[in-house]
Design a protein around this motif. Structure first.
Motif, mmCIF file in Angstrom:
data_model
loop_
_atom_site.group_PDB
_atom_site.id
_atom_site.type_symbol
_atom_site.label_atom_id
_atom_site.label_comp_id
_atom_site.label_asym_id
_atom_site.label_seq_id
_atom_site.Cartn_x
_atom_site.Cartn_y
_atom_site.Cartn_z
ATOM 1 N N LEU A 1 14.491 87.383 -1.930
ATOM 2 C CA LEU A 1 13.342 87.116 -2.579
ATOM 3 C C LEU A 1 13.255 85.266 -3.312
ATOM 4 C CD1 LEU A 1 10.666 87.747 -4.119
ATOM 5 C CD2 LEU A 1 12.325 88.772 -6.179
ATOM 6 N N GLU B 1 12.568 83.393 -5.958
ATOM 7 C CA GLU B 1 12.032 83.597 -7.342
ATOM 8 C C GLU B 1 11.508 82.321 -8.193
ATOM 9 O OE1 GLU B 1 15.227 85.179 -9.946
ATOM 10 O OE2 GLU B 1 15.592 86.749 -8.566
ATOM 11 N N VAL C 1 17.458 90.837 -2.380
ATOM 12 C CA VAL C 1 16.646 92.067 -2.799
ATOM 13 C C VAL C 1 17.243 93.310 -2.240
ATOM 14 C CG1 VAL C 1 14.486 93.174 -3.029
ATOM 15 C CG2 VAL C 1 14.667 90.590 -3.383
ATOM 16 N N GLN D 1 10.024 83.863 7.451
ATOM 17 C CA GLN D 1 9.273 83.915 6.192
ATOM 18 C C GLN D 1 7.735 84.605 6.691
ATOM 19 O OE1 GLN D 1 8.360 80.273 4.318
ATOM 20 N NE2 GLN D 1 7.271 81.190 2.635
ATOM 21 N N THR E 1 1.065 86.659 -3.983
ATOM 22 C CA THR E 1 2.342 87.722 -3.770
ATOM 23 C C THR E 1 3.580 86.717 -3.819
ATOM 24 O OG1 THR E 1 1.826 87.373 -1.328
ATOM 25 C CG2 THR E 1 0.810 89.275 -2.784
ATOM 26 N N ALA E 2 4.428 87.739 -4.261
ATOM 27 C CA ALA E 2 5.811 86.926 -4.215
ATOM 28 C C ALA E 2 6.314 86.580 -2.649
ATOM 29 C CB ALA E 2 6.874 87.901 -4.464
ATOM 30 N N THR E 3 7.022 85.259 -2.720
ATOM 31 C CA THR E 3 7.455 84.839 -1.416
ATOM 32 C C THR E 3 8.785 85.435 -1.085
ATOM 33 O OG1 THR E 3 6.457 82.841 -1.677
ATOM 34 C CG2 THR E 3 8.156 82.799 -0.224
ATOM 35 N N THR E 4 8.979 86.177 0.200
ATOM 36 C CA THR E 4 10.311 86.712 0.552
ATOM 37 C C THR E 4 10.761 85.954 2.058
ATOM 38 O OG1 THR E 4 9.072 88.530 1.713
ATOM 39 C CG2 THR E 4 9.739 88.932 -0.416
#
Length: 520
Positions: free
Chosen positions: A48, A50, A393, A117, A124-127
């Protein structure tokens, strides 16, 4: 000519052995390859990205690299030649490491490593997905977690390194500008010391000094003129009367009258010309009184008058000399002041240039100092890991089943390809065959209508040869081909490595992606 399905079906059965050999050979080879290809496992971890823990409006980091760009940089670092070989040796991915070409290991490792990626919706969150494909499940998961560890370390190193480099840059810039300020300040001070009497801030004072000196010079010239007139009167009086100007108590009545007439004559000469009757009368009276006074004077008085005359004349000459010296000093001071006044405009321009350069450097220094404070704050944020960072994560776990190869797909595909190739070969033979095989061919090609036709019947020997050829073809397709593939895999080179080499040499490496689409 009408299409006759029964005729073409009979042709297919007559050439069925070709179809059977080709389809059997391709299918057997494909099934053998699918069975002998080593299993590959895939393991991946979820990372993740952050957001900064400190609000941007309170304190911001000096590292402004976007997550996507940062991922690309880290991917390039993790897949360098040295990094790939180091991971391969550390995790012992290739047991026969000494027998393999390093270039092959690098190429193979780069194909197995995955750092992606996923595209998500805005907001939305970048993972990140970090994965690896390997031969054993334990090694695969270990390598994936090793990649995650290195990715996190690279992220920290990049961000802290950039923040530290930014801080060092502004520290050097502040030191440079500070030294430049000191140098320019020293130049300004040196210029002021060298031109302290010709600076623009004292111009009005020097002008007032010059005016005062000029007024003083005029006053001295007046006093000098008056003193010169007094000397001339003293000389004239002594030459005419033999006496000098004394106090009224020591003078005789004739002398006092003579002095009064002399003063009156001096006043008249200021108004009238020497030919004026009044002037002539006064001159006549003065001449008569001078004769009378001269006759009254004795020898002793004459000596005292001469001594007093010399004393007064010397005092006047001494005062005139002092006035001359004062005039020279004042004129020199006026000339010096005029020189400094003339030099002031040029000095003013140079001083403005020095002050302007000093002001520009000072503004740069103030800006650099403010940015240095920001860089110190940004470096502190990165050191304490309060800025943007990567966190794990979900780590990679040991996979329970292989991800590739997809054996059913390879086997089924090889059977399908074999059937298609067999049919294509039969069709191709029919297309290039122009012989006459039916009565309708005699009628269409030769224009002859046959009365009767007899079929071609093979002899026993021909049938035996035909059957032998079919049996040999089937044997080669079903037994010889798999055995050959097994021998190459066992005694020459593992089958997967052999396929990869062939694909690399032929430039068909992309086929690996199609063949290796596995089940999760």
């Amino acid at each position: 000519m009408k299409f006759n399905p029964k005729f073409y079906l009979s042709i297919f059965f007559r050439r069925f052995h070709y179809f059977l050999v080709i389809a059997g050979l391709v299918s057997a080879a494909g099934i053998t390859v699918s069975a002998m290809l080593p299993a590959e496992y895939s393991a991946s971890a979820l990372v993740l990205v952050e957001r900064p823990q400190i609000p941007q409006d309170l304190a911001s980091s000096t590292v402004q690299t976007a997550p996507g760009e940062q991922v690309q940089i880290i991917r390039q670092r993790l897949t360098t030649r040295s990094a790939v070989l180091e991971i391969a040796d550390k995790m012992q991915i290739y047991p026969n490491r000494s027998e393999l070409n390093p270039n092959y290991i690098i190429s193979d490792m780069r194909q197995r490593i995955m750092i992606a990626q996923p595209r998500g919706k805005r907001g939305t969150a970048t993972t990140l997905t970090v994965g690896f494909r390997g031969r054993t499940p334990t090694t695969t998961a270990a390598v994936a977690n090793e990649l995650v560890t290195r990715l996190l370390a690279e992220n920290v190193e990049i961000r802290t390194g950039n923040a530290t480099q930014t801080l060092e840059f502004f520290e050097q810039e502040v030191a440079r500008l500070s030294a430049e300020l000191d140098e320019k300040s020293s130049r300004i001070l040196q210029f002021k010391l060298q031109n302290q009497n010709a600076l623009p801030d004292s111009l009005n004072f020097r002008r007032s000094q010059q005016t005062s000196q000029q007024q003083r010079l005029v006053q001295i010239e007046r006093e000098e003129t008056a003193l010169m007139d007094r000397r001339a009167n003293l000389v004239d009086l002594f030459e005419r009367t033999g006496r000098v100007d004394t106090s009224a108590a020591d003078l005789s009545p004739e002398q006092r009258q003579l002095q009064s007439l002399q003063n009156e004559l001096d006043s008249a000469l200021l108004i009238y010309s020497p030919q004026n009757p009044r002037v002539r009368v006064l001159q006549a009276k003065i001449a008569a009184l001078e004769t009378a006074v001269s006759s009254q004077s004795n020898g002793n008085e004459q000596g005292a008058a001469e001594a007093l005359y010399e004393l007064q004349l010397g005092d006047i000459d001494e005062q005139l000399g002092a006035f001359a010296e004062q005039k020279q000093e004042i004129e020199a001071e006026i000339a010096r002041l005029q020189e400094t006044i003339d030099a002031t405009p040029g000095n003013s321009i140079q001083l403005e240039e020095l002050n302007r350069a000093f002001g520009n450097t000072q503004r740069q220094y103030q800006t650099a100092t403010a940015r240095l404070a920001t860089a110190e704050m940004g470096e502190r944020i990165e050191v304490l890991a309060k800025g943007q960072r990567f966190s794990v994560v979900e780590p990679a776990v040991v996979p329970g089943r292989p991800s590739s190869p997809n054996r059913p797909l390879i086997a089924g595909g090889s059977v399908g390809v074999g059937i298609v190739l067999g049919l294509a070969f039969v069709v191709l033979m029919e297309l290039i065959n122009s012989s006459i095989r039916r009565p309708i061919d005699i009628q269409s090609k030769l224009g002859i209508t046959p009365i009767a036709t007899l079929p071609y019947i093979r002899s026993n020997r021909q049938r035996k040869i035909h059957d032998t050829i079919i049996i040999c073809g089937v044997f080669i397709a079903v037994i010889a081909a798999p055995v050959t593939i097994w021998a190459l895999h066992t005694y020459y080179l593992p089958l997967d490595l052999l396929i990869e080499r062939l694909l690399d040499k032929t430039g068909l490496s992309s086929i690996v992606a199609l063949i290796g689409g596995g089940n999760s």
